[in-house]
Design a protein around this motif. Structure first.
Motif, mmCIF file in Angstrom:
data_model
loop_
_atom_site.group_PDB
_atom_site.id
_atom_site.type_symbol
_atom_site.label_atom_id
_atom_site.label_comp_id
_atom_site.label_asym_id
_atom_site.label_seq_id
_atom_site.Cartn_x
_atom_site.Cartn_y
_atom_site.Cartn_z
ATOM 1 N N ILE A 83 24.217 -62.670 69.069
ATOM 2 C CA ILE A 83 24.786 -63.920 69.553
ATOM 3 C C ILE A 83 26.259 -63.943 69.172
ATOM 4 O O ILE A 83 26.616 -63.690 68.009
ATOM 5 N N LEU A 84 27.110 -64.220 70.156
ATOM 6 C CA LEU A 84 28.545 -64.295 69.888
ATOM 7 C C LEU A 84 28.813 -65.333 68.802
ATOM 8 O O LEU A 84 28.219 -66.413 68.809
ATOM 9 N N GLY A 85 29.685 -64.980 67.875
ATOM 10 C CA GLY A 85 30.042 -65.899 66.805
ATOM 11 C C GLY A 85 29.092 -65.882 65.630
ATOM 12 O O GLY A 85 29.248 -66.658 64.695
ATOM 13 N N SER A 86 28.102 -64.988 65.669
ATOM 14 C CA SER A 86 27.109 -64.935 64.594
ATOM 15 C C SER A 86 27.441 -63.827 63.597
ATOM 16 O O SER A 86 28.295 -62.973 63.833
ATOM 17 N N VAL A 87 26.724 -63.846 62.494
ATOM 18 C CA VAL A 87 26.833 -62.787 61.489
ATOM 19 C C VAL A 87 26.516 -61.431 62.119
ATOM 20 O O VAL A 87 27.147 -60.424 61.798
ATOM 21 N N TYR A 88 25.559 -61.408 63.047
ATOM 22 C CA TYR A 88 25.192 -60.136 63.682
ATOM 23 C C TYR A 88 26.319 -59.573 64.541
ATOM 24 O O TYR A 88 26.425 -58.365 64.710
ATOM 25 N N GLU A 89 27.170 -60.433 65.079
ATOM 26 C CA GLU A 89 28.342 -59.923 65.795
ATOM 27 C C GLU A 89 29.266 -59.194 64.820
ATOM 28 O O GLU A 89 29.765 -58.111 65.119
ATOM 29 N N ILE A 90 29.486 -59.776 63.651
ATOM 30 C CA ILE A 90 30.327 -59.136 62.635
ATOM 31 C C ILE A 90 29.748 -57.772 62.261
ATOM 32 O O ILE A 90 30.449 -56.760 62.273
ATOM 33 N N LEU A 91 28.457 -57.753 61.946
ATOM 34 C CA LEU A 91 27.819 -56.499 61.535
ATOM 35 C C LEU A 91 27.838 -55.457 62.650
ATOM 36 O O LEU A 91 28.154 -54.290 62.418
ATOM 37 N N ALA A 92 27.491 -55.876 63.865
ATOM 38 C CA ALA A 92 27.455 -54.936 64.990
ATOM 39 C C ALA A 92 28.820 -54.305 65.210
ATOM 40 O O ALA A 92 28.934 -53.081 65.366
ATOM 41 N N LYS A 93 29.862 -55.115 65.184
ATOM 42 C CA LYS A 93 31.206 -54.582 65.413
ATOM 43 C C LYS A 93 31.670 -53.710 64.249
ATOM 44 O O LYS A 93 32.317 -52.680 64.464
ATOM 45 N N TRP A 94 31.343 -54.105 63.024
ATOM 46 C CA TRP A 94 31.727 -53.302 61.856
ATOM 47 C C TRP A 94 31.029 -51.942 61.891
ATOM 48 O O TRP A 94 31.651 -50.907 61.699
ATOM 49 N N PHE A 95 29.729 -51.960 62.171
ATOM 50 C CA PHE A 95 28.980 -50.699 62.245
ATOM 51 C C PHE A 95 29.464 -49.830 63.403
ATOM 52 O O PHE A 95 29.604 -48.623 63.270
#
Length: 172
Positions: free
Chosen positions: A88-100
């Motif tokens: 989901i845009l703006g979520s913690v998972y966006e941060i993790l997905a982009k970092w990974f």
């Protein structure tokens, strides 16, 4: 129209015998087409016949992510592995997905020294995650900086490993 798909589950609430049965049914040619599993699926089982992995959540620690991918990226894998990471845009998972994806390129290849990468960037990563969990918009500049620094660190580790390997080869 309807689609019929056989689905099996694999999690820690099940007995070892039931997990074995479900894994066997999933691995059989006429068995389940989808396996839904908890984190327990990233340990001890090999599913090298699978070539699509959907990650509906991401662990913060990249070593755990490598374990998940490693269950299907094994000797005997005959296909390119497709890793799907919806978030989901703006979520913690966006941060993790982009970092990974952009910082480590972990979805494309194994990252040498992934534990060092995590140890080195755990605090700024957790700071970004903490801000987002408190309802703030993702600090895109902070995330971009984290990605750039992580990418440079990964390259540095790879160069060091190549140098160390060459020294060992010369000694041998």
């Amino acid at each position: 129209s309807h689609i019929s798909v056989a689905v099996v589950r694999f999690d820690e609430t099940m007995s070892l015998l039931q997990r074995d049965r479900n894994a066997a049914w999933f691995s059989s040619e006429k068995g389940a087409q989808v396996l839904i599993c908890s984190e327990i699926g990233s340990e001890g089982r090999n599913f090298q016949f699978v070539h699509n992995l959907f990650l509906f959540d991401l662990p913060i620690n990249p070593e755990l992510l490598e374990q998940r991918i490693g269950r299907i990226d094994r000797i005997g894998q005959k296909n390119d592995i497709q890793i799907h990471v919806p978030y989901i845009l703006g979520s913690v998972y966006e941060i993790l997905a982009k970092w990974f994806m952009h910082g480590m390129n972990i979805f494309e290849k194994n990252v040498d020294g992934v534990h060092l990468v995590y140890k080195n960037f755990e605090k700024p990563l957790m700071d970004l995650i903490g801000q987002t969990c408190q309802g703030h918009v993702i600090d895109t500049d902070g995330l971009d900086q984290l990605i750039q620094k992580t990418n440079a660190f990964v390259l540095q580790i790879n160069e060091q490993l190549v140098r160390d390997k060459n020294v060992l080869l010369e000694m041998n």
